[in-house]
Design a protein around this motif. Structure first.
Motif, short mmCIF file in Angstrom:
data_model
loop_
_atom_site.label_atom_id
_atom_site.label_comp_id
_atom_site.label_asym_id
_atom_site.label_seq_id
_atom_site.Cartn_x
_atom_site.Cartn_y
_atom_site.Cartn_z
N ASN A 7 7.95 -17.48 3.14
CA ASN A 7 8.17 -16.54 4.31
C ASN A 7 8.69 -15.21 3.65
N GLN A 8 8.89 -15.13 2.37
CA GLN A 8 9.46 -13.73 1.69
C GLN A 8 8.14 -13.31 1.20
N LEU A 9 7.21 -13.85 1.05
CA LEU A 9 5.98 -13.31 0.56
C LEU A 9 5.34 -12.23 1.56
N ASP A 10 5.00 -10.90 1.26
CA ASP A 10 4.49 -10.03 2.10
C ASP A 10 3.22 -10.40 2.55
N GLU A 11 2.84 -10.64 3.85
CA GLU A 11 2.05 -11.17 4.44
C GLU A 11 0.57 -10.25 4.30
N LEU A 12 0.63 -8.88 4.42
CA LEU A 12 -0.15 -7.87 4.31
C LEU A 12 -0.67 -7.94 2.93
N ILE A 13 -0.13 -8.15 1.74
CA ILE A 13 -0.80 -8.05 0.51
C ILE A 13 -1.21 -9.58 0.30
N HIS A 14 -0.63 -10.41 0.90
CA HIS A 14 -1.19 -12.01 0.51
C HIS A 14 -2.59 -12.30 0.89
N SER A 15 -3.18 -11.60 1.57
CA SER A 15 -4.77 -11.71 1.83
C SER A 15 -5.37 -11.75 0.74
N ARG A 16 -6.38 -12.53 0.36
CA ARG A 16 -7.02 -12.35 -0.85
C ARG A 16 -7.65 -11.09 -1.26
N ILE A 17 -8.36 -10.44 -0.30
CA ILE A 17 -8.96 -9.24 -0.61
C ILE A 17 -8.04 -8.14 -0.92
N ARG A 18 -7.01 -7.94 0.09
CA ARG A 18 -5.83 -7.20 -0.18
C ARG A 18 -5.03 -7.43 -1.49
N LEU A 19 -4.69 -8.41 -1.74
CA LEU A 19 -4.17 -8.86 -3.13
C LEU A 19 -5.00 -8.44 -4.42
N ALA A 20 -6.41 -8.50 -4.22
CA ALA A 20 -7.30 -8.23 -5.23
C ALA A 20 -7.35 -6.58 -5.20
N VAL A 21 -7.28 -6.05 -4.35
CA VAL A 21 -7.24 -4.59 -4.19
C VAL A 21 -6.12 -3.82 -4.73
N MET A 22 -4.69 -4.41 -4.52
CA MET A 22 -3.41 -4.25 -5.06
C MET A 22 -3.52 -4.35 -6.43
N ALA A 23 -4.31 -5.40 -6.90
CA ALA A 23 -4.04 -5.73 -8.37
C ALA A 23 -5.00 -4.81 -9.15
N VAL A 24 -6.08 -4.72 -8.67
CA VAL A 24 -6.96 -3.45 -9.27
C VAL A 24 -6.19 -2.06 -9.34
N LEU A 25 -5.57 -1.66 -8.30
CA LEU A 25 -5.21 -0.56 -8.38
C LEU A 25 -3.84 -0.32 -9.05
N ALA A 26 -2.98 -1.56 -9.38
CA ALA A 26 -1.75 -1.48 -10.08
C ALA A 26 -1.89 -1.04 -11.32
N GLY A 27 -2.91 -1.27 -12.08
CA GLY A 27 -3.32 -0.65 -13.37
C GLY A 27 -3.88 0.54 -13.77
N LEU A 28 -4.28 1.31 -12.44
CA LEU A 28 -4.87 2.45 -12.48
C LEU A 28 -4.21 3.62 -11.67
#
Length: 106
Positions: A7-28
């Protein structure tokens, strides 16, 4: 509170697409919409929907401009988004560690 509290995981980020987007942007510093779409392997409409949710929550900044007559959309993690993503990863690592420890003790 247990380290294995999903329950401590951010549900907004936890979606597969949003997680992938955040991961891509984290390095750029920033990325164009088409770059993210191609990396995440999704459709324009699907990506737009997920980007809107991230933008509405302040996790990304979206800049739209024109190069000649061609629209260009650039997306970047906001400071709030970068912090949320780092916290998400920390919580996930904590959960993974907690899961491993309980398996090792059996």
């Amino acid at each position: 509170m247990s380290d294995f509290d999903h329950n401590q995981l951010d549900e907004l980020i936890h979606s597969r697409i949003r997680l992938a987007v955040m991961a891509v942007l984290a390095g750029l510093d920033k990325a164009e919409f088409t770059f993210i779409r191609d990396r995440v392997k999704t459709t324009d409409g699907n990506l737009s929907t997920h980007l809107r949710k991230l933008e509405d929550n302040g996790y990304i900044d979206v800049n739209k401009r024109f190069e000649g007559r061609k629209p260009v959309t650039e997306i970047a993690l906001s400071p709030k988004g970068r912090e949320a993503f780092e916290h998400y990863l920390t919580r996930l690592e904590s959960m993974l560690g907690a899961g491993t420890r309980s398996t090792d003790s059996q």
